[in-house]
Design an enzyme around this catalytic site. Structure first.
Site, short mmCIF file in Angstrom:
data_model
loop_
_atom_site.label_atom_id
_atom_site.label_comp_id
_atom_site.label_asym_id
_atom_site.label_seq_id
_atom_site.Cartn_x
_atom_site.Cartn_y
_atom_site.Cartn_z
NE ARG A 72 -0.41 0.39 4.78
CZ ARG A 72 1.12 1.08 5.36
NH1 ARG A 72 1.08 2.11 4.70
NH2 ARG A 72 1.43 1.19 6.10
N GLY A 73 -0.13 2.32 -0.06
CA GLY A 73 0.83 3.65 -0.02
C GLY A 73 0.88 4.35 1.59
CG ASN A 75 5.66 6.10 6.80
OD1 ASN A 75 6.08 5.78 8.21
ND2 ASN A 75 6.91 6.92 6.67
CB CYS A 78 -0.42 -0.13 14.13
SG CYS A 78 -1.19 0.73 15.16
CB ILE A 140 -6.63 6.95 3.53
CG1 ILE A 140 -8.08 7.03 3.91
CG2 ILE A 140 -7.01 6.01 1.79
CD1 ILE A 140 -9.01 7.80 3.52
N GLY A 152 -7.28 0.24 1.50
CA GLY A 152 -7.97 0.62 1.63
C GLY A 152 -7.65 1.53 2.55
CG PHE A 153 -11.03 3.13 4.98
CD1 PHE A 153 -11.39 2.81 6.27
CD2 PHE A 153 -12.13 3.56 4.54
CE1 PHE A 153 -12.79 2.20 6.03
CE2 PHE A 153 -13.01 2.86 5.05
CZ PHE A 153 -14.38 2.96 5.38
CB CYS A 170 1.25 8.24 9.18
SG CYS A 170 -0.72 8.08 9.11
#
Length: 218
Positions: A72-73, A75, A78, A140, A152-153, A170
């Site tokens: 995923r995109g 940083n 958890c 996200i 996703g989120f 993040c």
């Protein structure tokens, strides 16, 4: 759009399900939204994040917490029981505005879900996710393969946010984590109530939904 509730599931298992479904959706199968909770796991995104982990991999293993490099995109973040995770496996190319609009719409699903429970949340320019003032309630991070989205989120619902103490959220030193329980206390909704509202908002913002036969669904 199939909406499937996977319950509590390990990160690697959910990742494999998404990847398999992605191939089917890219080939023309019906789009699928997975709603779930994860066993405790810390994930690193494509932007890295290992420098924002405050404990060692070996110590995490002794606590039963997985550490995973994700596609995923974003940083570091958890996942844990008490956090609602939504993984939309959707065709990006067919949507006006493409991935940028889809990202915006995911934020809108969260914002309108929170509004249903009386919380005023918003986007923060330059900081992906959904915020209540300086408190991050939803992360996200997405990925796209064959013009189809996955990941996703993650929306914090419950009381226990202790896993966030092990990371710089993040990669933002001033960011705090919050949840529906932290904001609403005893008035906070149950996980099932949040899932139900979230599913309705996905239907309203993205598309009408049908239920996958033989699967637990909302």
């Amino acid at each position: 759009m199939n909406i499937i509730d996977l319950g509590l599931i390990r990160y690697a298992e959910a990742d494999a399900l998404q990847r398999a479904r992605l191939e089917e959706v890219a080939a023309g199968a019906e789009e699928t939204l997975y709603l779930l909770e994860h066993h405790p796991v810390i994930t690193l995104g494509r932007n890295g994040g290992g420098e924002n982990l405050h404990v060692g991999r070996e110590w995490l293993a002794t606590q039963g917490i997985d550490l995973v490099q994700s596609s995923r995109g974003g940083n570091i973040t958890c996942h844990f029981p008490g956090q609602l995770v939504a993984y939309p496996v959707f065709r990006v190319a067919k949507r006006p505005g493409g991935l940028r609009q889809m990202f915006h719409d995911l934020e809108e699903v969260v914002i309108t879900t929170l509004a249903h429970f009386g919380l005023s949340a918003a986007r923060w320019e330059g900081r992906p996710g959904v915020w209540i003032e300086n408190r991050k309630i939803c992360s996200i991070g997405m990925a796209v393969r064959r013009w189809t989205s996955y990941h996703g989120f993650a929306l914090n619902v419950g009381r226990d946010l202790s896993l966030f103490e092990m990371i710089t959220l993040c990669g933002l030193p001033d960011a705090q984590a919050t949840s529906l329980y932290r904001e609403l206390g005893g008035d906070a909704p149950t996980m099932q109530e949040v899932k139900d509202v979230c599913a309705r908002q996905f239907r309203a913002i993205f598309a009408d939904s049908t239920v996958a036969a033989g699967q637990a669904a909302l």
